[in-house]
Design an enzyme around this catalytic site. Structure first.
Site, short mmCIF file in Angstrom:
data_model
loop_
_atom_site.label_atom_id
_atom_site.label_comp_id
_atom_site.label_asym_id
_atom_site.label_seq_id
_atom_site.Cartn_x
_atom_site.Cartn_y
_atom_site.Cartn_z
N TYR A 113 -3.85 31.36 -31.57
CA TYR A 113 -2.43 31.02 -31.73
C TYR A 113 -2.04 29.95 -30.72
O TYR A 113 -2.58 29.89 -29.62
CB TYR A 113 -1.56 32.25 -31.42
CG TYR A 113 -1.72 33.40 -32.36
CD1 TYR A 113 -0.79 33.62 -33.38
CD2 TYR A 113 -2.77 34.29 -32.24
CE1 TYR A 113 -0.91 34.69 -34.24
CE2 TYR A 113 -2.91 35.36 -33.11
CZ TYR A 113 -1.97 35.56 -34.10
OH TYR A 113 -2.09 36.62 -34.95
N LYS B 212 -5.26 28.56 -42.62
CA LYS B 212 -5.72 28.32 -41.25
C LYS B 212 -6.84 27.29 -41.27
O LYS B 212 -7.49 27.08 -42.28
CB LYS B 212 -6.21 29.64 -40.63
CG LYS B 212 -5.11 30.68 -40.59
CD LYS B 212 -5.57 31.97 -40.03
CE LYS B 212 -4.54 33.07 -40.14
NZ LYS B 212 -3.16 32.72 -40.03
N HIS C 298 1.98 32.05 -36.83
CA HIS C 298 0.72 32.54 -37.37
C HIS C 298 -0.40 31.79 -36.67
O HIS C 298 -0.22 30.66 -36.23
CB HIS C 298 0.65 32.30 -38.88
CG HIS C 298 1.61 33.14 -39.65
ND1 HIS C 298 1.37 34.45 -39.96
CD2 HIS C 298 2.84 32.86 -40.15
CE1 HIS C 298 2.38 34.95 -40.62
NE2 HIS C 298 3.30 34.00 -40.75
#
Length: 183
Positions: free
Chosen positions: A120, A159, A128
């Site tokens: 993070y 991601k 997120h």
């Protein structure tokens, strides 16, 4: 700098003092409050549970004293020995964990994403994790199928997939990020 006190119980470290738990969580999102899956801030009334790698890191930085029972201190060497039993290639993973933490990133276990770490920028509950990190030794092999699988998963959860390749002789790390696009 505050020094915290934690109790080693099997493969976790518990910070029992609620004020210490709140302070440590609030100062870098270390651990997870017991029984609270997604805390939004450090205003909780529960002990904090640290993963071994977090405890080892904090102990090495002089921020955490670890005991087993009320009087039995656990030395850094013993924690390292326990970490090596719990993590495959612990030393290599620790180099990456330490590097990212020292740069100010929040690093959590990535097991639910099939990788070593979820990383993070600001912290869980705030943002997120934008990065999923897989740690490799410099001479490890990885197949194209492994990369495609990791990339598909990372893309599905929005991601970026990153390989952290560690040179064990000098503890240097090469970070390789993958971006995916539709053909």
């Amino acid at each position: 700098m505050t020094t915290f006190t934690g109790q080693l119980v099997e493969n976790r470290i518990f910070i029992h003092d609620i004020l210490e738990s709140q302070a440590l969580f609030g100062d870098g999102y270390y651990g997870k409050p017991l029984g609270i899956s997604k805390p939004k801030n450090s205003e909780f009334d529960a002990p904090l549970v640290l993963d071994l790698i977090e405890g080892y890191y904090l102990n090495n930085k002089g921020r955490l004293k670890i005991f087993r029972n009320s009087d039995t201190n656990v030395e850094s060497k013993e924690i390292l020995k326990i970490c090596k039993k719990q993590y495959v290639n612990f030393e290599v993973k620790y180099v990456v964990f330490e590097n990212l933490r020292d740069k100010g990133y929040i690093v959590t276990p990535g097991i639910k994403f099939g990788c070593d770490f979820a990383v993070y920028i600001h912290g869980p509950g705030i943002d997120h994790a934008p990065f999923l990190v897989k740690v490799l030794k410099q001479n490890d092999n990885i197949t194209s199928v492994d990369i495609v699988l990791a990339g598909r998963l990372a893309t599905t959860v929005k991601k970026q997939f990153i390989l952290a390749i560690v040179n064990q002789s000098d503890r240097s790390i090469k970070f390789v990020g993958f971006d995916w696009w539709r053909a």
